[in-house]
Design a protein around this motif. Structure first.
Motif, PDB file in Angstrom:
ATOM      1  N   TYR A  22     -18.526  31.313 -10.084  1.00 16.72           N
ATOM      2  CA  TYR A  22     -18.431  31.897  -8.650  1.00 16.72           C
ATOM      3  C   TYR A  22     -17.668  31.311  -7.630  1.00 16.72           C
ATOM      4  CZ  TYR A  22     -22.996  33.639 -10.693  1.00 16.72           C
ATOM      5  OH  TYR A  22     -23.790  34.153 -11.382  1.00 16.72           O
ATOM      6  N   LEU A  23     -17.243  29.960  -7.791  1.00 14.72           N
ATOM      7  CA  LEU A  23     -16.564  29.342  -6.723  1.00 14.72           C
ATOM      8  C   LEU A  23     -15.158  29.361  -7.122  1.00 14.72           C
ATOM      9  CD1 LEU A  23     -18.487  26.194  -5.917  1.00 14.72           C
ATOM     10  CD2 LEU A  23     -18.285  28.077  -4.495  1.00 14.72           C
ATOM     11  N   ASN A  24     -14.862  30.269  -8.190  1.00 11.88           N
ATOM     12  CA  ASN A  24     -13.329  30.109  -8.624  1.00 11.88           C
ATOM     13  C   ASN A  24     -12.639  29.135  -9.135  1.00 11.88           C
ATOM     14  OD1 ASN A  24     -11.525  32.084  -9.251  1.00 11.88           O
ATOM     15  ND2 ASN A  24     -11.556  33.403  -7.333  1.00 11.88           N
ATOM     16  N   ARG A  25     -13.566  28.002  -9.279  1.00  9.69           N
ATOM     17  CA  ARG A  25     -13.423  26.804  -9.897  1.00  9.69           C
ATOM     18  C   ARG A  25     -12.263  26.172  -8.787  1.00  9.69           C
ATOM     19  NH1 ARG A  25     -15.439  26.733 -14.491  1.00  9.69           N
ATOM     20  NH2 ARG A  25     -15.628  28.676 -15.703  1.00  9.69           N
ATOM     21  N   GLY A 124      -6.607  38.959   1.827  1.00  8.70           N
ATOM     22  CA  GLY A 124      -5.336  38.361   2.219  1.00  8.70           C
ATOM     23  C   GLY A 124      -5.191  36.714   1.789  1.00  8.70           C
ATOM     24  N   GLY A 125      -6.116  36.397   0.687  1.00  4.32           N
ATOM     25  CA  GLY A 125      -6.024  35.010   0.083  1.00  4.32           C
ATOM     26  C   GLY A 125      -7.217  34.179   0.914  1.00  4.32           C
ATOM     27  N   ILE A 126      -7.964  34.588   1.985  1.00  7.84           N
ATOM     28  CA  ILE A 126      -8.970  34.018   2.751  1.00  7.84           C
ATOM     29  C   ILE A 126     -10.190  33.730   1.596  1.00  7.84           C
ATOM     30  CG2 ILE A 126     -10.568  33.811   4.585  1.00  7.84           C
ATOM     31  CD1 ILE A 126      -7.852  33.564   5.422  1.00  7.84           C
ATOM     32  N   PRO A 127     -10.675  32.687   1.253  1.00  7.35           N
ATOM     33  CA  PRO A 127     -11.857  32.519   0.236  1.00  7.35           C
ATOM     34  C   PRO A 127     -12.992  33.104   0.818  1.00  7.35           C
ATOM     35  CG  PRO A 127     -11.409  30.489   1.288  1.00  7.35           C
ATOM     36  CD  PRO A 127     -10.355  31.424   1.889  1.00  7.35           C
ATOM     37  N   ASP A 136      -7.682  38.807 -11.722  1.00  3.20           N
ATOM     38  CA  ASP A 136      -6.519  37.862 -11.169  1.00  3.20           C
ATOM     39  C   ASP A 136      -6.622  37.344  -9.789  1.00  3.20           C
ATOM     40  OD1 ASP A 136      -6.306  40.360  -9.913  1.00  3.20           O
ATOM     41  OD2 ASP A 136      -4.295  40.674 -10.854  1.00  3.20           O
ATOM     42  N   ASP A 137      -7.672  37.296  -9.191  1.00  4.25           N
ATOM     43  CA  ASP A 137      -7.949  37.037  -7.926  1.00  4.25           C
ATOM     44  C   ASP A 137      -8.664  35.471  -8.030  1.00  4.25           C
ATOM     45  OD1 ASP A 137      -9.162  36.362  -5.292  1.00  4.25           O
ATOM     46  OD2 ASP A 137     -10.174  38.189  -5.103  1.00  4.25           O
ATOM     47  N   ASN A 138      -7.572  34.639  -7.456  1.00 12.29           N
ATOM     48  CA  ASN A 138      -7.779  33.082  -7.646  1.00 12.29           C
ATOM     49  C   ASN A 138      -8.352  32.577  -6.239  1.00 12.29           C
ATOM     50  OD1 ASN A 138      -6.774  33.086 -10.311  1.00 12.29           O
ATOM     51  ND2 ASN A 138      -4.524  33.147  -9.353  1.00 12.29           N
ATOM     52  N   THR A 139      -9.009  33.216  -5.479  1.00  9.08           N
ATOM     53  CA  THR A 139      -9.349  32.518  -4.074  1.00  9.08           C
ATOM     54  C   THR A 139     -10.752  33.136  -3.888  1.00  9.08           C
ATOM     55  OG1 THR A 139      -8.287  34.430  -2.874  1.00  9.08           O
ATOM     56  CG2 THR A 139      -7.173  32.401  -3.011  1.00  9.08           C
ATOM     57  N   TRP A 255     -13.063  43.685 -13.032  1.00  8.58           N
ATOM     58  CA  TRP A 255     -13.716  43.357 -12.035  1.00  8.58           C
ATOM     59  C   TRP A 255     -14.883  42.348 -12.477  1.00  8.58           C
ATOM     60  CZ3 TRP A 255     -12.460  44.004  -6.715  1.00  8.58           C
ATOM     61  CH2 TRP A 255     -11.765  45.059  -6.622  1.00  8.58           C
ATOM     62  N   GLN A 256     -15.198  41.373 -11.628  1.00 10.53           N
ATOM     63  CA  GLN A 256     -16.116  40.347 -11.920  1.00 10.53           C
ATOM     64  C   GLN A 256     -17.218  40.334 -10.696  1.00 10.53           C
ATOM     65  OE1 GLN A 256     -15.786  38.925 -14.919  1.00 10.53           O
ATOM     66  NE2 GLN A 256     -13.907  39.912 -15.133  1.00 10.53           N
TER      67      GLN A 256
END
Length: 334
Positions: A22-25, A124-127, A136-139, A255-256
């Motif tokens: 969930y925290l995207n590691r 916009g990349g804000i977590p 492919d969303d890493n944030t 989607w996750q």
């Protein structure tokens, strides 16, 4: 609902692995407030759906009371414009956010969490903490938002389901025209061959010729196989199909969400469609020839979903996630 005595936990994922997913590691979450405000101001939806929310700021408010006692009521939950409020997404999400504190402890109640109430919007990349993210969303960080829409139908499915042997050896799909073109391509391809069609074409009225009558969850569960297609984000029917004695047929999830779709395995939890949707006939031919294997896939889905439906197990994980996020979060006020 507790599933401990009913289901084998072999399909359950450890709380530590779930939190990491969930925290995207990510080990740290640094948010520049100037950048946050810039991203928030970019679109109409971001202005509406990006919020910095602290439980402490809401604890004794009417909004908190309303989310705790009203939003979940059967006659209220599906109303798009709720009494006293213009929007429903934020209240449905806030209900889940508040519930974690109300039932699993109030540590970090003063932390301002960056919540996003929307679906496919770009933050916009804000977590931000949101209900779903692209593969492919890493944030972005995932939380169990919108459970009334996505998870509550699992109880309905369990209450009206029938045994595998009594189901039709066939496939069904109903849905809206939301999302990208995947659903349109699928319905155009299989409309005349199977019980497949749009239940609503409000967003794309030119597709009225592809409409078929609406069907309830109970009616869909008369079929052994139910198609699950992503729309604006996750497929809204996937959770209740996995909770049932039927088998989902779907493409590999893009989607996750809270149920960690990336951990679902083809041939174990679902039957896989090609990304171009071209192989439904082949999948069904295999399914007819392998009835026992398909019944086992349906059972595996129920075992997998049970970890998310057991509130005694799942709600503490929701609070653990919020606590871990708070510990790793810093704001840059420059």
């Amino acid at each position: 609902m507790s599933w401990d005595s009913q289901h084998d936990r072999a399909f359950w994922i450890s709380p530590e692995e779930r939190i990491a997913f969930y925290l995207n590691r990510q080990e740290l979450f640094e948010i520049d407030l100037a950048q946050y405000e810039e991203v928030k101001s970019k679109t109409h939806w971001n202005r509406k759906e990006m919020r910095l929310v602290a439980y402490q700021d809401y604890e004794y408010t009417f909004t908190h009371w309303y989310c705790k006692h009203i939003v979940h009521l059967p006659r209220i939950r599906n109303i798009r414009t709720l009494p006293f409020y213009k929007s429903y997404k934020d209240l449905h999400s806030l209900m889940n956010f508040f519930q974690a504190f109300d039932q699993a402890g109030k540590s970090h109640a003063n932390t301002k969490y960056p919540l996003f109430y929307g679906e496919a919007g770009d933050t916009g990349g804000i977590p931000c903490i949101r209900k779903s993210r692209k593969s492919d969303d890493n944030t972005s960080v995932i939380f169990n938002f919108r459970s009334l829409r996505l998870t509550s139908p699992c109880s309905e499915a369990a209450s009206v389901d029938i045994p595998w042997k009594k189901k039709k050896n066939d496939v069904i799909w109903r849905g809206a025209t939301t999302g990208q073109e995947q659903r349109v391509v699928f319905v155009e391809k299989y409309f005349g061959k199977y019980d497949v069609g749009f239940a609503s074409t409000k967003q794309k009225p030119h597709l009225n010729h592809l409409k078929k009558g609406k069907v309830t969850i109970k009616e869909q569960l008369r079929y052994k196989f139910i198609i699950s297609l992503e729309g604006n984000d996750v497929a809204s029917n996937l959770r209740w199909i996995l909770s049932s004695n039927s088998v989902p047929i779907m493409t590999k999830p893009y989607w996750q969400s809270w149920i960690m779709e990336a951990r679902l395995e083809p041939g174990v939890h679902y039957l896989q469609l090609n990304d171009d949707l071209s192989n439904l006939e082949e999948v069904l031919d295999w399914a007819v020839a392998n009835d026992d294997a398909c019944r086992e896939i349906a059972e595996n889905g129920k075992k997998y979903m049970s970890q998310f439906l057991d509130q005694n197990h799942d709600l503490p994980i929701q609070k653990m996630l919020l606590d871990e996020y708070a510990k790793r979060l810093t704001y840059n006020h420059n």
